[in-house]
Design a protein around this motif. Structure first.
Motif, short mmCIF file in Angstrom:
data_model
loop_
_atom_site.label_atom_id
_atom_site.label_comp_id
_atom_site.label_asym_id
_atom_site.label_seq_id
_atom_site.Cartn_x
_atom_site.Cartn_y
_atom_site.Cartn_z
N PRO A 93 63.72 23.37 -14.79
CA PRO A 93 63.36 23.92 -12.90
C PRO A 93 61.90 23.70 -13.67
O PRO A 93 61.30 24.82 -12.52
N ASP A 94 61.36 24.60 -14.36
CA ASP A 94 59.95 24.83 -14.51
C ASP A 94 59.20 24.28 -14.90
O ASP A 94 58.10 24.05 -15.98
N MET A 95 59.73 22.69 -14.54
CA MET A 95 58.62 21.64 -15.47
C MET A 95 57.11 21.26 -14.92
O MET A 95 56.73 22.63 -13.36
N GLY A 96 56.19 21.56 -15.58
CA GLY A 96 54.63 21.79 -14.83
C GLY A 96 54.06 20.63 -14.77
O GLY A 96 53.79 19.39 -15.68
N TRP A 97 54.22 20.69 -13.46
CA TRP A 97 53.62 18.91 -12.88
C TRP A 97 52.24 18.64 -13.43
O TRP A 97 51.98 17.57 -12.89
N GLY A 98 51.46 19.44 -12.87
CA GLY A 98 49.87 19.00 -13.61
C GLY A 98 49.80 18.63 -15.12
O GLY A 98 49.22 17.21 -15.62
N MET A 99 50.26 19.08 -15.79
CA MET A 99 50.69 18.61 -17.53
C MET A 99 51.69 17.67 -17.66
O MET A 99 50.77 16.38 -17.52
N ALA A 100 52.34 16.62 -16.74
CA ALA A 100 53.10 15.65 -16.32
C ALA A 100 52.31 14.77 -15.84
O ALA A 100 51.96 13.27 -16.31
N ARG A 101 51.63 15.37 -14.45
CA ARG A 101 50.47 14.23 -14.30
C ARG A 101 49.40 13.26 -14.86
O ARG A 101 48.98 12.51 -15.23
N LEU A 102 48.89 14.87 -16.44
CA LEU A 102 47.50 14.66 -17.41
C LEU A 102 48.60 13.41 -18.26
O LEU A 102 47.82 12.57 -18.85
N PHE A 103 49.55 13.48 -18.71
CA PHE A 103 50.55 12.50 -19.69
C PHE A 103 50.57 11.34 -18.73
O PHE A 103 51.17 10.15 -19.70
N GLY A 104 50.17 11.30 -17.70
CA GLY A 104 50.85 9.70 -16.99
C GLY A 104 52.13 9.38 -16.15
O GLY A 104 52.02 8.02 -15.61
N VAL A 105 52.22 10.75 -15.39
CA VAL A 105 54.08 10.59 -14.74
C VAL A 105 53.58 10.03 -13.78
O VAL A 105 52.52 10.79 -13.34
N ASP A 106 54.18 8.86 -13.32
CA ASP A 106 53.47 7.94 -11.81
C ASP A 106 54.67 8.68 -11.12
O ASP A 106 55.69 8.37 -11.18
N PHE A 107 54.31 9.94 -10.11
CA PHE A 107 55.05 10.46 -9.36
C PHE A 107 56.07 9.61 -7.89
O PHE A 107 57.45 10.05 -7.23
N GLU A 108 55.35 8.39 -8.01
CA GLU A 108 56.24 7.66 -7.03
C GLU A 108 56.76 7.19 -7.52
O GLU A 108 58.27 6.04 -6.76
N ARG A 109 57.47 6.65 -8.85
CA ARG A 109 58.20 5.25 -9.29
C ARG A 109 59.71 7.76 -9.80
O ARG A 109 60.06 7.02 -11.69
N PHE A 110 59.49 8.70 -9.90
CA PHE A 110 60.24 9.80 -10.49
C PHE A 110 61.03 10.37 -9.61
O PHE A 110 60.39 10.96 -8.74
N ILE A 111 62.10 11.20 -10.22
CA ILE A 111 63.29 12.40 -9.18
C ILE A 111 63.10 13.03 -10.20
O ILE A 111 63.41 12.64 -11.66
N PHE A 112 63.44 13.54 -9.70
CA PHE A 112 63.62 15.17 -10.28
C PHE A 112 64.99 15.74 -9.62
O PHE A 112 64.58 16.23 -8.48
N ILE A 113 65.73 16.43 -10.33
CA ILE A 113 67.28 17.21 -9.98
C ILE A 113 66.91 18.57 -11.10
O ILE A 113 67.08 17.88 -12.95
N PRO A 114 66.75 19.64 -10.68
CA PRO A 114 66.12 20.78 -11.66
C PRO A 114 67.21 20.98 -12.08
O PRO A 114 67.75 22.07 -13.06
N GLY A 115 68.73 21.07 -11.92
CA GLY A 115 70.62 21.16 -12.54
C GLY A 115 71.10 21.06 -11.76
O GLY A 115 70.83 20.63 -9.93
N CYS A 116 72.31 21.57 -11.80
CA CYS A 116 73.67 20.85 -10.88
C CYS A 116 73.99 21.76 -11.50
O CYS A 116 74.33 22.20 -12.71
N THR A 117 75.65 21.73 -11.30
CA THR A 117 76.44 22.73 -11.61
C THR A 117 77.33 21.94 -12.52
O THR A 117 76.74 20.69 -13.09
#
Length: 204
Positions: A93-117
């Protein structure tokens, strides 16, 4: 230790095997095997500076446990994502989005599930393994050892790279943030970042 120069604001990544401490800086142009066919069949090549840790690249079907800094996992995710991999991230849930982008993560091919039961955690991860190339599981996801083994086997059968924060697996990496340059008292922009990545206990 091996230094890897990057062209993005993330300037340096250091990778070390065991207790070796001989810095060597190499160009980020050294991502070998730029063949999309190789990536589709085997996994994702890594820059030359990371060959000591991943001599065969980031392999499909493998499960990698991450200790220490989350940046070690983001490094692997970014390398695969920048080469076209579809990525699912679960339980951070506390993903560092700016750092992920700097590492090369392409958010167009990325799904994020912060948590579930809790009753649905293993099922959610299993579903992600069925549909994505890389699955990153955060340390806040609490699973038993039996569930982790079943998920690792599923990742192997589906040829998916499974990365688990805090997981005890045969293949592990440990990350430690050494230094960040360009930011002072919360102001500025990251110019250089030094991350030490190694095999815990010097294991190959």
């Amino acid at each position: 230790a091996v230094g890897l120069e990057r062209t993005s604001p993330l300037s340096y990544v250091s990778a070390s095997r065991g207790q070796e401490k001989n810095p060597l800086v190499g160009s980020s142009e050294g991502v070998p095997g730029e063949s999309e066919e190789w990536a589709d069949q085997m996994g994702w090549p890594v820059p030359h500076g990371l060959h000591s840790l991943f001599p065969y690249g980031l392999r499909r079907g493998s499960t990698v446990g991450v200790r220490g800094s989350r940046l070690a996992g983001l490094l692997m995710v970014g390398l695969a994502s920048s080469q076209g991999a579809w990525v699912a991230c679960i339980g951070i849930p506390d993903m560092g989005w700016g750092m992920a982008r700097l590492f090369g993560v392409d958010f167009e091919r990325f799904i994020f599930i912060p948590g579930c039961t809790d009753p649905l955690l293993a099922q959610a991860i299993s579903t992600a393994i069925d549909g994505f190339d890389v699955v990153l599981v955060g340390r806040q996801v609490i699973l038993g050892s039996h569930e982790k083994r079943l998920l690792a086997r599923r990742a192997l059968s589906r040829q998916v790279l499974l990365i688990g924060e805090g997981w005890e697996s045969r293949e592990q990496v440990q990350g430690q943030l050494i230094a960040v340059e360009g930011v002072s008292a919360g102001n500025g922009h990251i110019r250089e970042l030094l991350l030490d990545v190694c095999r815990p206990g010097g294991k190959p």
